[in-house]
Design a protein around this motif. Sequence first.
Motif, PDB file in Angstrom:
ATOM      1  N   VAL A   1      -8.361  -4.345   7.849  1.00  0.00           N
ATOM      2  CA  VAL A   1      -8.098  -5.321   8.915  1.00  0.00           C
ATOM      3  C   VAL A   1      -9.088  -6.459   8.749  1.00  0.00           C
ATOM      4  O   VAL A   1     -10.291  -6.225   8.647  1.00  0.00           O
TER       5      VAL A   1
ATOM      6  N   LYS B   1     -11.073   0.192   7.598  1.00  0.00           N
ATOM      7  CA  LYS B   1      -9.637  -0.101   7.557  1.00  0.00           C
ATOM      8  C   LYS B   1      -9.388  -1.519   7.022  1.00  0.00           C
ATOM      9  O   LYS B   1     -10.227  -2.410   7.165  1.00  0.00           O
TER      10      LYS B   1
ATOM     11  N   GLN C   1      -6.507 -12.160   9.408  1.00  0.00           N
ATOM     12  CA  GLN C   1      -5.264 -11.546   9.880  1.00  0.00           C
ATOM     13  C   GLN C   1      -5.197 -11.561  11.406  1.00  0.00           C
ATOM     14  O   GLN C   1      -4.157 -11.915  11.992  1.00  0.00           O
TER      15      GLN C   1
ATOM     16  N   GLN D   1       0.461  -1.279  12.376  1.00  0.00           N
ATOM     17  CA  GLN D   1      -0.447  -2.376  12.047  1.00  0.00           C
ATOM     18  C   GLN D   1      -0.759  -3.199  13.291  1.00  0.00           C
ATOM     19  O   GLN D   1      -0.044  -3.127  14.301  1.00  0.00           O
TER      20      GLN D   1
END
Length: 307
Positions: free
Chosen positions: A37, A35, A41, A188
Amino acid sequence: MTRRLNWTIAIVLLLFAVPYYWLLLDNRPGDAQAKPVSIAQLRQLADSLPGPHPASVEMELIGWRRLPGNLLAAGSGLKRRLIGIMAFRLPVPGGRAIVIDSGITRQDADAMGLEARLAERQDKVDQAMNQAGLILITHEHPDHIGGLIAWAGRDSFTKAALNGPQKIEVGNQLHVPVAGAEKTVTGQPYAIAPGVVVIPAPSHTPGSQMYFVRLASGREYLFTGDIATMDVSWRELRARSQLAGSVIAPEDRREVYAWLKTIRALAAADPGLVVVPGHDTGAILAVDRPTGIRNGFNLSQIKAPTH
């Protein structure tokens, strides 16, 4: 004679070896991609809310059983592994602690065949939930959410940040109607408290989510729930066996692999990241690979629950 023996061997292989391979050894990750990610972040989100970050991580081992490694990490071997039922506490300086997962009831422990369930340790988790400012659940299975359901029968859910599938499970167990809850978790990553980020990750269950925690010291943790049941799950990309993940408790296997790849990518990007598997107590308390997680809740400043 030789021909008959060959046929006998072939039949035995078909009847036993092939099912055994599929049920316990099959670990084909397929083409699922990690994913999008990133550590950057997650760090930005962890620092986005004002206030003190958690100071440390504490773990309470409530019960356990021993199962073959192949069952919960396909192809990892027949050796029996200690499968712990755990809850975690994040003390917050000057504030109320955060609890992740909630233990298990005696009834559910018996149904799951636990070797031990220590009532006094579940009592400590109940006390921690009573004092906590926030309760987080990795997913809606009884060895993670069961303690909350039993405790909440005597209290409210105001401090439990549950997603849709988790609310539905609680409603089903308490026979309380739940309106407007989504049947799967989506979205998210987002900050839920200073230093704490929710990562929606439907896969093992519709309500599975992981938690990224950045302590005041800067040390970082990733609580995976049962997406990575064991330490070897994410290190070697080993999902649960087909027997466990397709027959006993069906999960979205493709999505599990995608998230296992994501966990491994995050750990590669941040070698200091401590990945906390859902049931691998041995890895969490390993002496040769210290995680910094305290064994046992420090409840010296907590009064016993009043309910």
